[in-house]
Design a protein around this motif. Structure first.
Motif, PDB file in Angstrom:
ATOM      1  N   ALA A 174      -7.090   5.097  -7.411  1.00  0.00           N
ATOM      2  CA  ALA A 174      -7.061   4.834  -6.206  1.00  0.00           C
ATOM      3  C   ALA A 174      -6.636   5.957  -5.238  1.00  0.00           C
ATOM      4  O   ALA A 174      -7.443   6.401  -4.243  1.00  0.00           O
ATOM      5  CB  ALA A 174      -6.093   3.854  -5.795  1.00  0.00           C
ATOM      6  N   ARG A 175      -5.623   6.706  -5.685  1.00  0.00           N
ATOM      7  CA  ARG A 175      -5.196   7.864  -4.986  1.00  0.00           C
ATOM      8  C   ARG A 175      -6.321   9.285  -5.121  1.00  0.00           C
ATOM      9  O   ARG A 175      -6.310   9.960  -4.245  1.00  0.00           O
ATOM     10  CB  ARG A 175      -3.841   8.312  -5.578  1.00  0.00           C
ATOM     11  N   SER A 176      -6.990   9.108  -6.206  1.00  0.00           N
ATOM     12  CA  SER A 176      -7.996   9.963  -6.359  1.00  0.00           C
ATOM     13  C   SER A 176      -9.089  10.024  -5.394  1.00  0.00           C
ATOM     14  O   SER A 176      -9.686  11.111  -4.856  1.00  0.00           O
ATOM     15  CB  SER A 176      -8.567   9.935  -7.626  1.00  0.00           C
ATOM     16  N   SER A 177      -9.419   8.877  -4.756  1.00  0.00           N
ATOM     17  CA  SER A 177     -10.323   8.810  -3.802  1.00  0.00           C
ATOM     18  C   SER A 177      -9.763   9.282  -2.575  1.00  0.00           C
ATOM     19  O   SER A 177     -10.761   9.828  -1.588  1.00  0.00           O
ATOM     20  CB  SER A 177     -10.696   7.260  -3.581  1.00  0.00           C
ATOM     21  N   LEU A 178      -8.517   9.206  -2.484  1.00  0.00           N
ATOM     22  CA  LEU A 178      -8.085  10.050  -1.155  1.00  0.00           C
ATOM     23  C   LEU A 178      -8.307  11.741  -1.231  1.00  0.00           C
ATOM     24  O   LEU A 178      -8.731  12.351  -0.430  1.00  0.00           O
ATOM     25  CB  LEU A 178      -6.522   9.756  -0.917  1.00  0.00           C
ATOM     26  N   ILE A 179      -8.153  11.948  -2.504  1.00  0.00           N
ATOM     27  CA  ILE A 179      -8.051  13.495  -2.841  1.00  0.00           C
ATOM     28  C   ILE A 179      -9.492  13.928  -2.670  1.00  0.00           C
ATOM     29  O   ILE A 179      -9.938  14.876  -2.145  1.00  0.00           O
ATOM     30  CB  ILE A 179      -7.732  13.737  -4.260  1.00  0.00           C
ATOM     31  N   ILE A 180     -10.605  13.017  -3.085  1.00  0.00           N
ATOM     32  CA  ILE A 180     -12.144  13.303  -2.815  1.00  0.00           C
ATOM     33  C   ILE A 180     -12.269  13.538  -1.679  1.00  0.00           C
ATOM     34  O   ILE A 180     -13.312  14.272  -0.942  1.00  0.00           O
ATOM     35  CB  ILE A 180     -12.831  12.237  -3.715  1.00  0.00           C
ATOM     36  N   ALA A 181     -11.882  12.500  -0.796  1.00  0.00           N
ATOM     37  CA  ALA A 181     -11.883  12.584   0.723  1.00  0.00           C
ATOM     38  C   ALA A 181     -11.619  13.976   1.464  1.00  0.00           C
ATOM     39  O   ALA A 181     -12.279  14.344   2.160  1.00  0.00           O
ATOM     40  CB  ALA A 181     -11.429  11.374   1.349  1.00  0.00           C
ATOM     41  N   LEU A 182     -10.550  14.391   0.906  1.00  0.00           N
ATOM     42  CA  LEU A 182      -9.774  15.464   1.474  1.00  0.00           C
ATOM     43  C   LEU A 182     -10.517  16.754   0.832  1.00  0.00           C
ATOM     44  O   LEU A 182     -10.626  17.720   1.474  1.00  0.00           O
ATOM     45  CB  LEU A 182      -8.348  15.573   1.182  1.00  0.00           C
ATOM     46  N   TYR A 183     -10.784  17.036  -0.448  1.00  0.00           N
ATOM     47  CA  TYR A 183     -10.707  18.130  -1.034  1.00  0.00           C
ATOM     48  C   TYR A 183     -12.373  18.302  -1.579  1.00  0.00           C
ATOM     49  O   TYR A 183     -12.420  19.473  -2.515  1.00  0.00           O
ATOM     50  CB  TYR A 183      -9.705  18.263  -1.995  1.00  0.00           C
ATOM     51  N   ARG A 184     -13.116  17.373  -1.363  1.00  0.00           N
ATOM     52  CA  ARG A 184     -14.430  17.638  -2.171  1.00  0.00           C
ATOM     53  C   ARG A 184     -15.262  18.784  -1.715  1.00  0.00           C
ATOM     54  O   ARG A 184     -15.292  18.880  -0.228  1.00  0.00           O
ATOM     55  CB  ARG A 184     -15.184  16.284  -1.985  1.00  0.00           C
ATOM     56  N   LYS A 185     -15.776  19.455  -2.558  1.00  0.00           N
ATOM     57  CA  LYS A 185     -16.654  20.648  -2.169  1.00  0.00           C
ATOM     58  C   LYS A 185     -17.850  20.090  -1.541  1.00  0.00           C
ATOM     59  O   LYS A 185     -18.368  19.195  -1.922  1.00  0.00           O
ATOM     60  CB  LYS A 185     -17.117  21.492  -3.345  1.00  0.00           C
ATOM     61  N   ARG A 186     -18.276  20.711  -0.717  1.00  0.00           N
ATOM     62  CA  ARG A 186     -19.772  20.274  -0.089  1.00  0.00           C
ATOM     63  C   ARG A 186     -20.686  20.284  -1.039  1.00  0.00           C
ATOM     64  O   ARG A 186     -20.600  21.071  -1.934  1.00  0.00           O
ATOM     65  CB  ARG A 186     -19.832  21.254   1.240  1.00  0.00           C
ATOM     66  N   LEU A 197       0.661  -1.111   0.053  1.00  0.00           N
ATOM     67  CA  LEU A 197       0.162  -0.089  -0.268  1.00  0.00           C
ATOM     68  C   LEU A 197       0.901   1.213   0.020  1.00  0.00           C
ATOM     69  O   LEU A 197       0.491   2.244  -0.792  1.00  0.00           O
ATOM     70  CB  LEU A 197      -0.849  -0.200   1.229  1.00  0.00           C
ATOM     71  N   SER A 198       1.886   1.176   0.542  1.00  0.00           N
ATOM     72  CA  SER A 198       3.035   2.505   0.752  1.00  0.00           C
ATOM     73  C   SER A 198       3.509   2.761  -0.566  1.00  0.00           C
ATOM     74  O   SER A 198       3.605   3.825  -1.136  1.00  0.00           O
ATOM     75  CB  SER A 198       4.034   2.060   1.797  1.00  0.00           C
ATOM     76  N   HIS A 199       3.696   1.561  -1.649  1.00  0.00           N
ATOM     77  CA  HIS A 199       4.258   1.720  -2.820  1.00  0.00           C
ATOM     78  C   HIS A 199       3.107   2.384  -3.511  1.00  0.00           C
ATOM     79  O   HIS A 199       3.473   3.173  -4.746  1.00  0.00           O
ATOM     80  CB  HIS A 199       4.828   0.322  -3.305  1.00  0.00           C
ATOM     81  N   GLU A 200       1.909   1.828  -3.407  1.00  0.00           N
ATOM     82  CA  GLU A 200       0.865   2.293  -4.270  1.00  0.00           C
ATOM     83  C   GLU A 200       0.303   4.001  -3.590  1.00  0.00           C
ATOM     84  O   GLU A 200      -0.419   4.526  -4.173  1.00  0.00           O
ATOM     85  CB  GLU A 200      -0.522   1.729  -4.066  1.00  0.00           C
ATOM     86  N   GLN A 201       1.139   4.346  -2.772  1.00  0.00           N
ATOM     87  CA  GLN A 201       1.110   5.779  -2.040  1.00  0.00           C
ATOM     88  C   GLN A 201      -0.396   5.845  -1.459  1.00  0.00           C
ATOM     89  O   GLN A 201      -0.790   6.986  -1.511  1.00  0.00           O
ATOM     90  CB  GLN A 201       1.467   6.661  -3.191  1.00  0.00           C
ATOM     91  N   LEU A 202      -0.945   4.992  -1.218  1.00  0.00           N
ATOM     92  CA  LEU A 202      -1.994   5.015  -0.542  1.00  0.00           C
ATOM     93  C   LEU A 202      -2.030   5.216   1.102  1.00  0.00           C
ATOM     94  O   LEU A 202      -2.949   5.662   1.794  1.00  0.00           O
ATOM     95  CB  LEU A 202      -2.968   3.670  -0.526  1.00  0.00           C
ATOM     96  N   ILE A 203      -0.771   4.617   1.687  1.00  0.00           N
ATOM     97  CA  ILE A 203      -0.479   4.837   2.835  1.00  0.00           C
ATOM     98  C   ILE A 203       0.937   5.528   3.076  1.00  0.00           C
ATOM     99  O   ILE A 203       1.612   5.427   2.134  1.00  0.00           O
ATOM    100  CB  ILE A 203      -0.605   3.630   3.935  1.00  0.00           C
ATOM    101  N   ASP A 204       1.180   5.936   4.224  1.00  0.00           N
ATOM    102  CA  ASP A 204       2.300   6.784   4.428  1.00  0.00           C
ATOM    103  C   ASP A 204       3.088   6.233   5.596  1.00  0.00           C
ATOM    104  O   ASP A 204       2.547   6.206   6.751  1.00  0.00           O
ATOM    105  CB  ASP A 204       2.286   8.341   4.716  1.00  0.00           C
ATOM    106  N   ILE A 205       4.276   5.528   5.464  1.00  0.00           N
ATOM    107  CA  ILE A 205       4.711   4.605   6.406  1.00  0.00           C
ATOM    108  C   ILE A 205       5.887   5.547   7.000  1.00  0.00           C
ATOM    109  O   ILE A 205       6.881   5.984   6.480  1.00  0.00           O
ATOM    110  CB  ILE A 205       5.387   3.478   6.040  1.00  0.00           C
ATOM    111  N   GLN A 206       5.641   6.186   8.439  1.00  0.00           N
ATOM    112  CA  GLN A 206       6.604   6.742   9.007  1.00  0.00           C
ATOM    113  C   GLN A 206       7.490   5.896   9.837  1.00  0.00           C
ATOM    114  O   GLN A 206       7.005   5.461  10.709  1.00  0.00           O
ATOM    115  CB  GLN A 206       5.995   7.907   9.835  1.00  0.00           C
ATOM    116  N   PRO A 207       8.724   6.162   9.667  1.00  0.00           N
ATOM    117  CA  PRO A 207       9.694   5.290  10.395  1.00  0.00           C
ATOM    118  C   PRO A 207       9.429   5.235  11.960  1.00  0.00           C
ATOM    119  O   PRO A 207       9.354   6.136  12.543  1.00  0.00           O
ATOM    120  CB  PRO A 207      11.106   5.703   9.961  1.00  0.00           C
ATOM    121  N   ASN A 208       9.443   3.998  12.435  1.00  0.00           N
ATOM    122  CA  ASN A 208       9.244   3.808  13.922  1.00  0.00           C
ATOM    123  C   ASN A 208       8.005   4.450  14.364  1.00  0.00           C
ATOM    124  O   ASN A 208       7.891   4.484  15.674  1.00  0.00           O
ATOM    125  CB  ASN A 208      10.597   4.628  14.806  1.00  0.00           C
TER     126      ASN A 208
END
Lengths: 230, 230
Positions: B157-169, B55-66
């Motif tokens: 897939a990443r677009s769905s993240l964008i929609i979640a964050l930036y969709r106009k009401r 998922l990290s490689h698909e950039q759907l999640i962000d793995i922060q070390p430790n």
DNA sequence: TATACAAATATTGTATACAATTTATCGACT
DNA sequence: AGTCGATAAATTGTATACAATATTTGTATA
């Protein structure tokens, strides 16, 4: 907001292997055994497996369940698709890069070209090949489009596999002038010309490959080694 | 010659999580703890970590070390880049798809649209959103360009993240007609029209987003919860 | 009451151990 | 001799154990 910063050690291993693939020091079909790699890099199989999964996702290797990881052998179809994709992405990217070109970037690219020529002069084909790829990647970075840039990066890496498999004998890897001409157009911030040059450059790259159907099936060894046919 | 057939269990986990993200059942910023996931799926952390790396490689999640894995929150810049990339890839892909269209494919797509409408009727926004994405992916499959298809899949897939964050009401997710019109053009094997429709469809999608600078910084909780400002 | 520090807890990173599967080796049989 | 089959070796798949790091909790102090 997202980045491959995690798993530093394993991504270093992945990069090292990717580099070796890119330089044709390991050729398509080579098996990458986990124990062997963990020995080489002095880490446990855990990290090796992590690196292999990364490479697998980049489609540089092919992980066959319970069998192991092998350097990918892109099919003829994949080979065509990859260069079609590059033809779709890189010319426009070169245009964008031209518009954002700086003097600093120009000297940077010039240095790259010199390194490439130096490698060729030393007959280090592998290194020259990799540097040639890096040149394209640098251009995509200049375009300041990380997303498309990553795609291009991935395509270029796979291109090196294709070159290893399908390169015509005695074909030049990259005309010396192509990258120089591209740099010229970029330096002059001539987007249209950069786009055009990139397009024709990619056509040249493909024409150095033998992507005819025949090559599809392997010589099958049995036929290749049979002494003679009437 | 290469494929994600390996690590079946972990890729199933990855798909399940990706689906949940796509359906907005887990929203950007959510932490995906390894123990939690291994509990949920009844496997060891080994497989969970494998899925997370995918998922990290698909950039759907962000793995922060430790620190752990978090559902990605694409920046404004990434959001723009992703839709620019889609604009570059999808219209031409739709054109190719039109040329290779079959009656069978048409009924298949029609079924998809119906399922999408059904989900909307049930107010299952998440499912409708995911099906909407799948529609685009199906089109890229029809174009018979696996390489570009994978890129598009990743972008959607990443677009769905964008929609979640930036969709106009109150903005519509996808005009009901857009996909129908697209299917129409495809069925008629009208490549030019399909390309044009896809392009304008993507423009519409972006116009349903608020990609202005202001939205960049989060409400910061402190501001959001402070009772009132003069 | 708020802040700073310290111990305790929880979580991730890596290595190792065991299980499952494949590949290689050896022997019997045709 | 060559092929088929069984056992042994090697390799991958998964789980667990331990180490390193981050987060939380609690306590003391200003």
């Amino acid at each position: 907001m997202s980045g491959p910063k995690a798993h530093i050690r394993s991504s270093e291993i992945g990069s090292a292997i990717a580099k070796a693939i890119h330089e044709h020091r390991v050729i398509p079909g080579t098996k990458l055994g986990e124990d062997e790699l963990s020995e080489i890099y002095g880490v446990s199989r855990t990290l090796v497996r992590s690196a292999l999964q990364w490479l697998s996702h980049e489609q540089l290797i092919d992980i066959q369940p319970n069998r192991g990881a092998f350097v990918s052998k892109p099919s003829l179809r994949e080979a065509r698709e990859i260069f079609e994709a590059r033809a779709l992405l890189e010319p426009k990217t070169a245009r964008s890069a031209a518009l954002r070109m700086t003097d600093q970037a120009a000297t940077h690219l010039k240095a790259h070209i010199n390194a490439e020529h130096a490698a060729l002069a030393q007959n280090d084909i592998g290194k020259a090949l990799r540097l040639s790829g890096v040149f394209h990647i640098e251009i995509s970075r200049l375009a300041d489009q990380q997303t498309i840039g990553r795609f291009i990066e991935s395509l270029i890496a796979r291109s090196s596999l294709i070159i290893a498999l399908y390169r015509k004998r005695d074909s030049a890897l990259c005309e010396k002038h192509a990258h120089n001409a591209l740099l010229e157009a970029l330096s002059q911030r001539d987007g249209a010309k950069a786009e055009e040059l990139m397009q024709s450059h990619l056509v040249d790259l493909v024409s150095a490959l033998d992507l005819s159907e025949k090559t599809t099936k392997q010589p099958s060894l049995k036929d290749a080694l049979r002494p003679e046919n009437p």
